[in-house]
Structures are given as C-alpha cells and as structure tokens.
Motif scaffolding. Sequence first.
Motif, PDB file in Angstrom:
ATOM      1  N   LYS A  11      49.580  21.768  56.831  1.00 42.11           N
ATOM      2  CA  LYS A  11      50.229  22.989  57.303  1.00 42.11           C
ATOM      3  C   LYS A  11      50.720  23.758  56.084  1.00 42.11           C
ATOM      4  CE  LYS A  11      53.946  24.747  60.146  1.00 42.11           C
ATOM      5  NZ  LYS A  11      55.074  24.416  61.011  1.00 42.11           N
ATOM      6  N   VAL A  12      50.317  25.016  56.004  1.00 37.74           N
ATOM      7  CA  VAL A  12      50.736  25.872  54.904  1.00 37.74           C
ATOM      8  C   VAL A  12      51.887  26.739  55.402  1.00 37.74           C
ATOM      9  CG1 VAL A  12      50.044  27.681  53.305  1.00 37.74           C
ATOM     10  CG2 VAL A  12      48.428  25.889  53.936  1.00 37.74           C
ATOM     11  N   LYS A  20      66.399  39.524  45.897  1.00 40.54           N
ATOM     12  CA  LYS A  20      66.565  40.206  44.612  1.00 40.54           C
ATOM     13  C   LYS A  20      65.264  40.862  44.160  1.00 40.54           C
ATOM     14  CE  LYS A  20      70.227  37.170  43.012  1.00 40.54           C
ATOM     15  NZ  LYS A  20      70.624  36.148  42.054  1.00 40.54           N
ATOM     16  N   THR A  21      64.149  40.168  44.320  1.00 42.26           N
ATOM     17  CA  THR A  21      62.866  40.709  43.864  1.00 42.26           C
ATOM     18  C   THR A  21      62.062  41.335  44.999  1.00 42.26           C
ATOM     19  OG1 THR A  21      61.722  38.607  44.214  1.00 42.26           O
ATOM     20  CG2 THR A  21      62.708  38.977  42.042  1.00 42.26           C
ATOM     21  N   GLY A  22      62.369  40.973  46.244  1.00 50.63           N
ATOM     22  CA  GLY A  22      61.615  41.488  47.378  1.00 50.63           C
ATOM     23  C   GLY A  22      60.309  40.757  47.597  1.00 50.63           C
ATOM     24  N   ASN A  23      60.115  39.645  46.914  1.00 54.94           N
ATOM     25  CA  ASN A  23      58.880  38.871  47.036  1.00 54.94           C
ATOM     26  C   ASN A  23      59.148  37.548  47.735  1.00 54.94           C
ATOM     27  OD1 ASN A  23      57.386  40.802  45.593  1.00 54.94           O
ATOM     28  ND2 ASN A  23      57.994  39.874  43.647  1.00 54.94           N
ATOM     29  N   TYR A  24      58.065  36.940  48.182  1.00 54.83           N
ATOM     30  CA  TYR A  24      58.149  35.608  48.759  1.00 54.83           C
ATOM     31  C   TYR A  24      57.798  34.590  47.686  1.00 54.83           C
ATOM     32  CZ  TYR A  24      58.578  37.526  53.435  1.00 54.83           C
ATOM     33  OH  TYR A  24      59.032  38.180  54.547  1.00 54.83           O
ATOM     34  N   GLY A  25      58.359  33.410  47.803  1.00 47.16           N
ATOM     35  CA  GLY A  25      58.069  32.328  46.870  1.00 47.16           C
ATOM     36  C   GLY A  25      56.675  31.774  47.119  1.00 47.16           C
ATOM     37  N   PRO A  26      56.267  30.820  46.325  1.00 46.45           N
ATOM     38  CA  PRO A  26      54.925  30.237  46.486  1.00 46.45           C
ATOM     39  C   PRO A  26      54.802  29.502  47.822  1.00 46.45           C
ATOM     40  CG  PRO A  26      56.199  28.992  44.887  1.00 46.45           C
ATOM     41  CD  PRO A  26      57.017  30.199  45.234  1.00 46.45           C
ATOM     42  N   GLU A  27      53.570  29.480  48.350  1.00 48.97           N
ATOM     43  CA  GLU A  27      53.303  28.767  49.595  1.00 48.97           C
ATOM     44  C   GLU A  27      53.497  27.277  49.383  1.00 48.97           C
ATOM     45  OE1 GLU A  27      49.308  29.847  50.550  1.00 48.97           O
ATOM     46  OE2 GLU A  27      49.941  31.672  51.581  1.00 48.97           O
ATOM     47  N   GLN A  28      53.918  26.616  50.441  1.00 49.19           N
ATOM     48  CA  GLN A  28      54.146  25.177  50.366  1.00 49.19           C
ATOM     49  C   GLN A  28      53.214  24.482  51.347  1.00 49.19           C
ATOM     50  OE1 GLN A  28      58.283  24.702  51.176  1.00 49.19           O
ATOM     51  NE2 GLN A  28      58.927  25.627  49.259  1.00 49.19           N
ATOM     52  N   LEU A  29      52.589  23.414  50.899  1.00 49.66           N
ATOM     53  CA  LEU A  29      51.652  22.655  51.711  1.00 49.66           C
ATOM     54  C   LEU A  29      52.315  21.350  52.123  1.00 49.66           C
ATOM     55  CD1 LEU A  29      48.689  22.367  52.744  1.00 49.66           C
ATOM     56  CD2 LEU A  29      48.243  21.128  50.640  1.00 49.66           C
ATOM     57  N   SER A  30      52.361  21.106  53.424  1.00 48.24           N
ATOM     58  CA  SER A  30      52.890  19.832  53.916  1.00 48.24           C
ATOM     59  C   SER A  30      51.786  19.109  54.678  1.00 48.24           C
ATOM     60  CB  SER A  30      54.104  20.062  54.818  1.00 48.24           C
ATOM     61  OG  SER A  30      53.750  20.842  55.938  1.00 48.24           O
ATOM     62  N   GLU A  31      51.771  17.785  54.549  1.00 44.69           N
ATOM     63  CA  GLU A  31      50.740  16.974  55.183  1.00 44.69           C
ATOM     64  C   GLU A  31      51.373  15.891  56.047  1.00 44.69           C
ATOM     65  OE1 GLU A  31      47.010  17.079  52.088  1.00 44.69           O
ATOM     66  OE2 GLU A  31      48.357  15.377  51.976  1.00 44.69           O
TER      67      GLU A  31
END
Length: 100
Positions: A11-12, A20-31
Amino acid sequence: MRYDTPIYFQKVSEGEYDPKTGNYGPEQLSETEVFASVMDTGTETMTLVYGGLRQGSVTAHIQNAYTDAFSSVRIEGRIYRVDYTRRLRSKQVFVLSEVQ
C-alpha cells in the motif's frame, strides 16, 4: 495445497503535508505479509481472464480473505497487479500479472 510462499500486499500512502513549503513529503510504502499457495495460471483461466495467453501470470490462493486496501502484490522480488479476484467461503483467489 500448501500455503508456504510469503506474499506481500503493498500500500502506497502519500506523505504528510508540510504547510511551510506547501508540498507533500515522500510517499511511504507499507507491506503486509500473508502466506499463500502460488502457482502458474492455467491456460483455461488465462483465456477466460485475458482472452488469450499471457506470460508472467500467476494464481495465488490465501486462507480467509484480505479486506484491507492495497495497490500491488510482491512475490519473491517481483511486483504484480491484480487482474481478477474471487472470494470463496474459506479462501480468496487472486489472478496476478507481472508489472514490467
């Protein structure tokens, strides 16, 4: 039927929002690991699901049903997508094709 092959439902999830930046952090992969009986998909099943033969297709049987949301399945280092699933009384069947 031996349920001896570990398969991983992936699941991603999107990263957290940074105001502060208006961006999203990196995607996280869970298994999530589940043991399954994995075999090559038969010719008759491939014809029914795909309309012809397809390389890299496997069938996985798991005990009970997997109800959580997932985006792909990893088996022995290869990533698969679900083309067909069927829930039976005491198990669930997935017809998977390899993602290139």
